[in-house]
Write a protein that holds these residues in place. Sequence first.
Motif, PDB file in Angstrom:
ATOM      1  N   ARG A  47     -35.071  35.145 113.469  1.00  0.00           N
ATOM      2  CA  ARG A  47     -34.610  35.781 112.236  1.00  0.00           C
ATOM      3  C   ARG A  47     -35.683  36.767 111.798  1.00  0.00           C
ATOM      4  O   ARG A  47     -36.851  36.649 112.178  1.00  0.00           O
ATOM      5  N   PHE A  48     -35.256  37.756 111.001  1.00  0.00           N
ATOM      6  CA  PHE A  48     -36.238  38.683 110.453  1.00  0.00           C
ATOM      7  C   PHE A  48     -37.137  37.931 109.481  1.00  0.00           C
ATOM      8  O   PHE A  48     -36.676  37.056 108.744  1.00  0.00           O
ATOM      9  N   ARG A  49     -38.410  38.284 109.456  1.00  0.00           N
ATOM     10  CA  ARG A  49     -39.342  37.675 108.500  1.00  0.00           C
ATOM     11  C   ARG A  49     -38.963  38.116 107.088  1.00  0.00           C
ATOM     12  O   ARG A  49     -38.417  39.188 106.897  1.00  0.00           O
ATOM     13  N   HIS A  50     -39.266  37.280 106.112  1.00  0.00           N
ATOM     14  CA  HIS A  50     -38.886  37.567 104.730  1.00  0.00           C
ATOM     15  C   HIS A  50     -39.467  38.884 104.230  1.00  0.00           C
ATOM     16  O   HIS A  50     -38.790  39.652 103.555  1.00  0.00           O
ATOM     17  N   HIS A  51     -40.723  39.186 104.578  1.00  0.00           N
ATOM     18  CA  HIS A  51     -41.327  40.430 104.089  1.00  0.00           C
ATOM     19  C   HIS A  51     -40.629  41.661 104.660  1.00  0.00           C
ATOM     20  O   HIS A  51     -40.553  42.693 104.014  1.00  0.00           O
ATOM     21  N   LEU A 101     -37.367  41.836 105.309  1.00  0.00           N
ATOM     22  CA  LEU A 101     -36.131  41.983 104.535  1.00  0.00           C
ATOM     23  C   LEU A 101     -36.424  42.558 103.154  1.00  0.00           C
ATOM     24  O   LEU A 101     -35.674  43.394 102.649  1.00  0.00           O
ATOM     25  N   ASP A 102     -37.530  42.117 102.529  1.00  0.00           N
ATOM     26  CA  ASP A 102     -37.906  42.644 101.214  1.00  0.00           C
ATOM     27  C   ASP A 102     -38.211  44.132 101.284  1.00  0.00           C
ATOM     28  O   ASP A 102     -37.779  44.913 100.441  1.00  0.00           O
ATOM     29  N   GLU A 103     -38.952  44.554 102.306  1.00  0.00           N
ATOM     30  CA  GLU A 103     -39.295  45.971 102.463  1.00  0.00           C
ATOM     31  C   GLU A 103     -38.048  46.802 102.732  1.00  0.00           C
ATOM     32  O   GLU A 103     -37.928  47.922 102.261  1.00  0.00           O
ATOM     33  N   THR A 104     -37.118  46.244 103.484  1.00  0.00           N
ATOM     34  CA  THR A 104     -35.871  46.949 103.766  1.00  0.00           C
ATOM     35  C   THR A 104     -35.081  47.162 102.490  1.00  0.00           C
ATOM     36  O   THR A 104     -34.538  48.242 102.251  1.00  0.00           O
ATOM     37  N   THR A 112     -36.572  30.468 114.577  1.00  0.00           N
ATOM     38  CA  THR A 112     -35.959  29.589 113.583  1.00  0.00           C
ATOM     39  C   THR A 112     -36.207  28.123 113.909  1.00  0.00           C
ATOM     40  O   THR A 112     -36.015  27.273 113.058  1.00  0.00           O
ATOM     41  N   GLU A 161     -39.255  35.991 113.489  1.00  0.00           N
ATOM     42  CA  GLU A 161     -39.878  34.690 113.685  1.00  0.00           C
ATOM     43  C   GLU A 161     -38.836  33.741 114.254  1.00  0.00           C
ATOM     44  O   GLU A 161     -37.643  33.912 114.029  1.00  0.00           O
TER      45      GLU A 161
END
Length: 63
Positions: free
Chosen positions: A42-46, A48-51, A26, A24
């Motif tokens: 930046r990478f979306r929060h979801h 990063l969570d999945e990673t 910034t 997404e």
Amino acid sequence: MTITSAGALQQNFRRLMEQQELVEETGESACDTGGRPAKLYRFRHHVLDETAVARTKLPLARA
């Protein structure tokens, strides 16, 4: 204007990341690019969570 093959690959990679909704904007930009200002992503929060979950090592089953 001629686009080098590396430039075309970068554009295709960015489009792929956007189409799969992995990144997404910034709302900021970098002005030190040597050309026109570049939008920052930046990478979306979801993502990063999945990673983080995918890197979790589960305990090995004992036989």
